[in-house]
Write a protein that holds these residues in place. Structure first.
Motif, mmCIF file in Angstrom:
data_model
loop_
_atom_site.group_PDB
_atom_site.id
_atom_site.type_symbol
_atom_site.label_atom_id
_atom_site.label_comp_id
_atom_site.label_asym_id
_atom_site.label_seq_id
_atom_site.Cartn_x
_atom_site.Cartn_y
_atom_site.Cartn_z
ATOM 1 N N TYR A 165 0.847 -1.348 0.731
ATOM 2 C CA TYR A 165 0.186 0.082 0.156
ATOM 3 C C TYR A 165 0.661 1.268 0.403
ATOM 4 C CZ TYR A 165 -3.824 -3.076 0.514
ATOM 5 O OH TYR A 165 -3.726 -4.924 0.784
ATOM 6 N N PHE A 191 -4.939 -0.543 -5.544
ATOM 7 C CA PHE A 191 -6.393 -1.718 -4.319
ATOM 8 C C PHE A 191 -7.584 -1.346 -4.367
ATOM 9 C CE2 PHE A 191 -8.794 -2.556 -0.909
ATOM 10 C CZ PHE A 191 -9.226 -3.663 -0.508
ATOM 11 N N ILE A 228 -9.236 -2.792 -7.517
ATOM 12 C CA ILE A 228 -9.252 -3.786 -7.700
ATOM 13 C C ILE A 228 -10.783 -4.320 -6.928
ATOM 14 C CG2 ILE A 228 -8.695 -5.823 -6.284
ATOM 15 C CD1 ILE A 228 -6.065 -5.484 -6.384
ATOM 16 N N TYR A 258 -13.806 -9.107 -8.611
ATOM 17 C CA TYR A 258 -13.650 -9.502 -7.218
ATOM 18 C C TYR A 258 -14.975 -8.458 -6.218
ATOM 19 C CZ TYR A 258 -11.259 -7.708 -3.361
ATOM 20 O OH TYR A 258 -10.336 -7.643 -1.864
ATOM 21 N N LEU A 285 -16.238 -8.843 -2.936
ATOM 22 C CA LEU A 285 -16.058 -8.430 -1.857
ATOM 23 C C LEU A 285 -17.084 -7.021 -1.359
ATOM 24 C CD1 LEU A 285 -13.638 -10.253 -2.245
ATOM 25 C CD2 LEU A 285 -12.884 -9.770 0.494
ATOM 26 N N GLY A 342 -13.981 -5.340 4.710
ATOM 27 C CA GLY A 342 -13.411 -5.953 3.801
ATOM 28 C C GLY A 342 -12.212 -6.868 3.617
ATOM 29 N N SER A 343 -13.015 -7.792 5.044
ATOM 30 C CA SER A 343 -12.490 -9.005 5.022
ATOM 31 C C SER A 343 -10.547 -8.764 4.773
ATOM 32 C CB SER A 343 -13.267 -10.676 3.952
ATOM 33 O OG SER A 343 -12.580 -11.619 4.541
ATOM 34 N N SER A 344 -9.801 -7.366 5.243
ATOM 35 C CA SER A 344 -8.254 -7.292 6.100
ATOM 36 C C SER A 344 -8.640 -8.107 6.957
ATOM 37 C CB SER A 344 -8.614 -6.379 5.862
ATOM 38 O OG SER A 344 -8.357 -4.913 5.010
ATOM 39 N N ASN A 364 -5.987 -10.990 6.174
ATOM 40 C CA ASN A 364 -4.181 -11.439 6.539
ATOM 41 C C ASN A 364 -4.107 -12.015 7.427
ATOM 42 O OD1 ASN A 364 -4.330 -8.415 4.172
ATOM 43 N ND2 ASN A 364 -4.735 -10.623 3.867
ATOM 44 N N TYR A 399 -8.611 -13.508 -7.661
ATOM 45 C CA TYR A 399 -7.220 -12.808 -6.941
ATOM 46 C C TYR A 399 -6.344 -13.257 -8.153
ATOM 47 C CZ TYR A 399 -8.433 -12.486 -2.495
ATOM 48 O OH TYR A 399 -9.069 -11.565 -1.093
ATOM 49 N N THR A 423 -4.615 -7.188 -10.367
ATOM 50 C CA THR A 423 -4.014 -7.684 -9.115
ATOM 51 C C THR A 423 -2.422 -8.153 -9.574
ATOM 52 O OG1 THR A 423 -6.416 -9.003 -8.612
ATOM 53 C CG2 THR A 423 -4.685 -9.782 -7.600
ATOM 54 N N PHE A 440 -1.038 -5.018 -8.810
ATOM 55 C CA PHE A 440 -0.735 -5.005 -7.726
ATOM 56 C C PHE A 440 -0.015 -5.136 -6.885
ATOM 57 C CE2 PHE A 440 -2.617 -6.085 -3.466
ATOM 58 C CZ PHE A 440 -3.000 -4.884 -2.784
ATOM 59 N N MET A 454 -0.789 -15.421 -2.605
ATOM 60 C CA MET A 454 -0.459 -14.798 -4.061
ATOM 61 C C MET A 454 1.004 -14.717 -3.732
ATOM 62 S SD MET A 454 -2.787 -11.958 -4.733
ATOM 63 C CE MET A 454 -1.603 -10.195 -3.977
ATOM 64 N N GLU A 458 1.035 -12.695 -0.014
ATOM 65 C CA GLU A 458 0.596 -12.360 0.796
ATOM 66 C C GLU A 458 -1.078 -14.101 0.982
ATOM 67 O OE1 GLU A 458 -3.155 -10.007 -1.204
ATOM 68 O OE2 GLU A 458 -3.229 -9.266 0.999
ATOM 69 N N SER A 508 -5.064 -15.354 2.059
ATOM 70 C CA SER A 508 -5.989 -14.077 2.052
ATOM 71 C C SER A 508 -6.755 -14.977 2.692
ATOM 72 C CB SER A 508 -6.541 -13.837 1.143
ATOM 73 O OG SER A 508 -7.214 -12.906 0.909
HETATM 74 C C1 AVJ Z 1 -7.692 -5.801 1.411
HETATM 75 C C2 AVJ Z 1 -6.770 -7.447 2.380
HETATM 76 C C3 AVJ Z 1 -9.032 -7.495 2.068
HETATM 77 O O1 AVJ Z 1 -6.948 -9.783 0.503
HETATM 78 O O2 AVJ Z 1 -8.726 -8.994 -0.681
HETATM 79 C C4 AVJ Z 1 -7.426 -7.965 -3.029
HETATM 80 C C5 AVJ Z 1 -6.324 -7.931 -0.743
HETATM 81 N N1 AVJ Z 1 -5.152 -9.124 -2.403
HETATM 82 N N2 AVJ Z 1 -6.296 -8.756 -4.076
HETATM 83 C C6 AVJ Z 1 -7.953 -9.169 -0.301
HETATM 84 C C7 AVJ Z 1 -5.847 -8.187 -1.993
HETATM 85 C C8 AVJ Z 1 -5.393 -8.909 -3.631
HETATM 86 C C9 AVJ Z 1 -7.522 -7.954 -0.071
HETATM 87 N N3 AVJ Z 1 -7.428 -7.738 1.376
#
Ligand code: AVJ
Length: 331
Positions: free
Chosen positions: A45, A53, A56, A62, A64, A169-171, A174, A217, A224, A227, A263, A291, A293
């Motif tokens: 970020y 992002f 995305i 995507y 979400l 956002g389902s952060s 991570n 993803y 993505t 990103f 990822m 990453e 997720s």
């Molecule tokens: C911000 C962690 C919720 O995991 O979906 C999106 C980040 N990485 N596409 C996720 C992300 C690739 C995102 N989060």
């Protein structure tokens, strides 16, 4: 963690609590020298990464962000009634602040505190927000909250207001399950210890079909991938290092047993990367893990909240059970 610098000349209070360049450089170097190599996802970020992002979140693959927004649009009245109005809204990972700002009308908060790892991006976002809500107390905190949640009291105003921690956002995905429980437990303790109380409103992406998860993803436009690859630009700047983005490709897959998307960046050929005074050799096909997720079932996530001492919970799910919002309070 650094000393907060609060600049009274800004139209909102702001503190930068990030460790600074040395920490980032040392952390990136250690991760890249490890085998397998890794870069923590918070390094995605920078100003460009935050914009990628945001892009995305608009991708057809995507869902979400749209699922979460639809839950607020369709069930917002119920959610707001349960969460209560007149709260100090504390936004964990505010990004461009649009998500929280969209809730102001619904939740009627009496103060807003935005936390994000990306300081410049956050400042800019709060500057725009200031115009739209001239009278709401606003504060920004640039912080890596994966390291701790010690927030300066002078920015959490009005101090006496009950707190609504917002982690959309389902952060939370991570975090590996143990780390997720520890992080949620910290928030639960913060809720329990505040005299006026507090609650957590958190968005969680749910376990679903593997093909749908993998498309989310690895989108057709390659946003993505951009990103993911951009984290090498970030590493080049912060370490410094000399990654050539063209030597790497984006890899994403769902591991159903682990319940997570992984990822990676995979070397297209053998490369040598200079990390300051050290060189790191990568074989063709070698990967850097960038990453995880995690995806949860509603029952699993309810149990996770419970184990973090959030005894009282409510859940709202979208029609195809792809996404859930939980409101949780300590018992
Ligand atoms: C911000 C962690 C919720 O995991 O979906 C999106 C980040 N990485 N596409 C996720 C992300 C690739 C995102 N989060």
């Amino acid at each position: 963690m650094g000393t907060p610098r609060i600049d009274a000349s800004e139209p909102f209070r702001f503190a930068d609590l990030r460790g600074g360049g040395i920490d980032a450089s040392a952390e990136l170097r250690a991760g890249l020298l490890a085998r397998p190599a890794r870069i923590p996802p918070k390094y995605f970020y920078d100003a460009l990464g935050s914009r990628l992002f945001a892009a995305i979140c608009c991708l057809p693959e995507y869902p979400l962000t749209r699922s979460e927004a639809r839950l607020f649009a369709e069930r917002g009245g119920e959610i707001a009634a349960a969460a209560g109005s007149g709260r100090l809204l504390i936004d964990l990972g505010a990004g461009d602040c649009t998500k929280a700002a969209g809730l102001f009308a619904l939740m009627a908060p009496i103060g807003y505190v935005a936390l994000d790892i990306s300081a410049d991006f956050l400042r800019e976002a709060l500057g725009c927000l200031r115009q739209r809500v001239p009278d709401l107390p606003l504060a920004g905190i640039a912080i890596d909250f994966t390291r701790g949640l010690d927030l300066p009291a002078e920015l959490l105003e009005p101090a006496g207001a009950p707190r609504l921690w917002f982690y959309p956002g389902s952060s939370i995905g991570n975090f590996a399950p143990d780390a997720a429980r520890d992080f949620l437990a910290r928030i639960a303790r913060a809720c329990a210890s505040h005299p006026a109380g507090g609650a957590l409103l958190i968005g969680v992406d749910l376990v679903k079909d593997k093909a749908a998860l993998e498309a989310a993803y690895d989108d057709a436009l390659g946003v993505t991938a951009a990103f993911n690859l951009n984290v090498l630009n970030v590493a080049n700047r912060l370490l410094p290092a000399d990654f050539d983005v063209a030597d790497w490709r984006h890899v994403a897959f769902y591991d159903a047993a682990a319940g997570r998307i992984e990822m990676h960046l995979e070397a297209c050929r053998a490369v040598v990367v200079n990390l300051g005074d050290q060189a790191r050799r990568f074989a063709a096909g070698e990967r850097i893990h960038t990453e995880d997720s995690y995806k949860w079932t509603p029952d699993e996530f309810a149990a996770l909240l419970e184990s973090a001492e959030f005894a009282r919970q409510r859940i709202w799910q979208d029609a195809d059970a792809g996404f859930a919002l939980f409101l949780a309070e300590p018992g």
